[in-house]
Scaffold this motif. Structure first.
Motif, short mmCIF file in Angstrom:
data_model
loop_
_atom_site.label_atom_id
_atom_site.label_comp_id
_atom_site.label_asym_id
_atom_site.label_seq_id
_atom_site.Cartn_x
_atom_site.Cartn_y
_atom_site.Cartn_z
N THR A 294 -5.27 -3.43 -6.14
CA THR A 294 -6.73 -3.53 -6.30
C THR A 294 -7.36 -2.21 -6.72
O THR A 294 -8.52 -2.19 -7.15
CB THR A 294 -7.35 -3.95 -4.96
OG1 THR A 294 -7.13 -2.92 -3.97
CG2 THR A 294 -6.74 -5.24 -4.45
N GLU B 134 -8.10 0.08 -4.65
CA GLU B 134 -8.91 0.56 -3.52
C GLU B 134 -8.23 1.77 -2.87
O GLU B 134 -7.03 1.75 -2.57
CB GLU B 134 -9.09 -0.55 -2.48
CG GLU B 134 -9.92 -0.12 -1.29
CD GLU B 134 -10.05 -1.21 -0.26
OE1 GLU B 134 -10.86 -1.03 0.67
OE2 GLU B 134 -9.36 -2.26 -0.40
N LEU B 135 -9.02 2.81 -2.61
CA LEU B 135 -8.51 4.03 -2.00
C LEU B 135 -9.37 4.34 -0.77
O LEU B 135 -10.58 4.50 -0.88
CB LEU B 135 -8.55 5.22 -2.98
CG LEU B 135 -8.06 6.56 -2.42
CD1 LEU B 135 -6.55 6.55 -2.31
CD2 LEU B 135 -8.52 7.71 -3.32
N THR B 136 -8.74 4.41 0.38
CA THR B 136 -9.42 4.78 1.61
C THR B 136 -8.81 6.07 2.11
O THR B 136 -7.60 6.20 2.14
CB THR B 136 -9.22 3.67 2.69
OG1 THR B 136 -9.59 2.40 2.15
CG2 THR B 136 -10.06 3.97 3.91
N ARG C 250 0.83 -1.20 0.00
CA ARG C 250 0.00 0.00 0.00
C ARG C 250 0.87 1.26 0.00
O ARG C 250 2.06 1.22 0.30
CB ARG C 250 -0.95 -0.01 1.20
CG ARG C 250 -2.02 -1.11 1.14
CD ARG C 250 -3.02 -0.95 2.27
NE ARG C 250 -2.37 -1.13 3.56
CZ ARG C 250 -2.27 -2.29 4.19
NH1 ARG C 250 -2.77 -3.39 3.64
NH2 ARG C 250 -1.67 -2.37 5.36
N LEU D 186 -5.01 6.17 1.74
CA LEU D 186 -4.29 4.90 1.69
C LEU D 186 -4.70 4.19 0.41
O LEU D 186 -5.88 3.87 0.21
CB LEU D 186 -4.63 4.05 2.91
CG LEU D 186 -3.83 2.76 3.10
CD1 LEU D 186 -2.36 3.06 3.31
CD2 LEU D 186 -4.40 1.98 4.28
N LEU D 187 -3.74 4.00 -0.47
CA LEU D 187 -4.01 3.41 -1.78
C LEU D 187 -3.38 2.03 -1.89
O LEU D 187 -2.22 1.83 -1.53
CB LEU D 187 -3.45 4.32 -2.89
CG LEU D 187 -3.52 3.77 -4.32
CD1 LEU D 187 -4.97 3.62 -4.78
CD2 LEU D 187 -2.74 4.66 -5.28
N ASP D 188 -4.17 1.09 -2.41
CA ASP D 188 -3.66 -0.24 -2.73
C ASP D 188 -3.56 -0.33 -4.25
O ASP D 188 -4.56 -0.52 -4.94
CB ASP D 188 -4.60 -1.31 -2.20
CG ASP D 188 -4.03 -2.73 -2.37
OD1 ASP D 188 -3.11 -2.90 -3.20
OD2 ASP D 188 -4.49 -3.64 -1.68
#
Length: 224
Positions: A217, A219-221, A150, A212-214
């Motif tokens: 996938t 996915e961004l939180t 991440r 927080l980026l993965d």
């Protein structure tokens, strides 16, 4: 020249009479200056220092033609006050310029020199000050790799445009980074950072968005 040097060194006003003849001798080898002296024909010249807390910054010379009365005590008082205010203004401008240079250097030293190389992710940043003529402030950006592939992404701003805000910005950046290392959710990272700020930097105000980026996938939180 003697009167200028004396006024500067002693910090006192000097009055030069029959200044045209004295000035003509000093500029006789400079046609342009000789022409100016010939046109203004100064009779009396008052030279007063431009004073600041650190001492004289220069001198202010005011002349009157030979066909005008000499300076009175009132004239001297007015011109000395003008010189005093001018000296203070010059000192303040110089101090402001020094502070700006220090703050700009400090800000550049605590911002990332380069962004991390992360497979599958392109990172770019451009810093544009929001206020014309002000290149320094508490704004910052950051990007750093975390466990599990991440990436932490940050944009923040400490209120102010001076050395203090640039210094606090560096502290805020490091606080957030420290909590991001062992805290998963962005909201928790910001809560812990805010608690530390309230305890350690109680007189400051900052706004932050932390994401927080993965990359695997997409996915961004984030929290702000």
């Amino acid at each position: 020249k003697w009167a200028v040097k004396t006024a500067f060194v002693s910090g006192t006003t000097r009055l030069v009479r029959d200044a045209a003849a004295q000035m003509a001798r000093h500029v006789e080898d400079a046609p342009a200056l000789s022409s100016i002296v010939a046109r203004i024909r100064p009779g009396n010249v008052m030279i007063t220092p431009l004073m600041a807390a650190s001492g004289a910054l220069g001198v202010l010379a005011v002349g009157r033609g030979a066909d005008h009365p000499s300076f009175t005590d009132t004239d001297v008082a007015v011109i000395e006050e003008l010189a005093r205010q001018t000296g203070v203004g010059l000192a303040n401008a110089a101090a402001s310029a020094r502070d700006h240079t220090v703050a700009e250097t400090l800000q550049r030293s605590v911002l990332p020199d380069t962004l991390p190389e992360i497979p599958g992710l392109d990172l770019a940043v451009r810093y544009l000050p929001g206020t014309a003529g002000v290149d320094v402030g508490g704004d910052w950006y950051d990007a750093f790799p975390l466990e599990g592939g991440r990436v932490g992404l940050v944009i923040g701003d400490v209120v102010g445009h001076n050395i203090g805000s640039a210094s606090i910005m560096g502290q805020m950046r490091h606080l957030l980074r420290a909590y991001a290392v062992d805290t998963v959710h962005p909201g928790d990272v910001l809560r812990r950072t805010a608690r530390a700020q309230a305890r350690l930097l109680p007189d400051t105000l900052a706004t932050v968005i932390y994401a927080l980026l993965d990359p695997a996938t997409g996915e961004l939180t984030y929290a702000n």
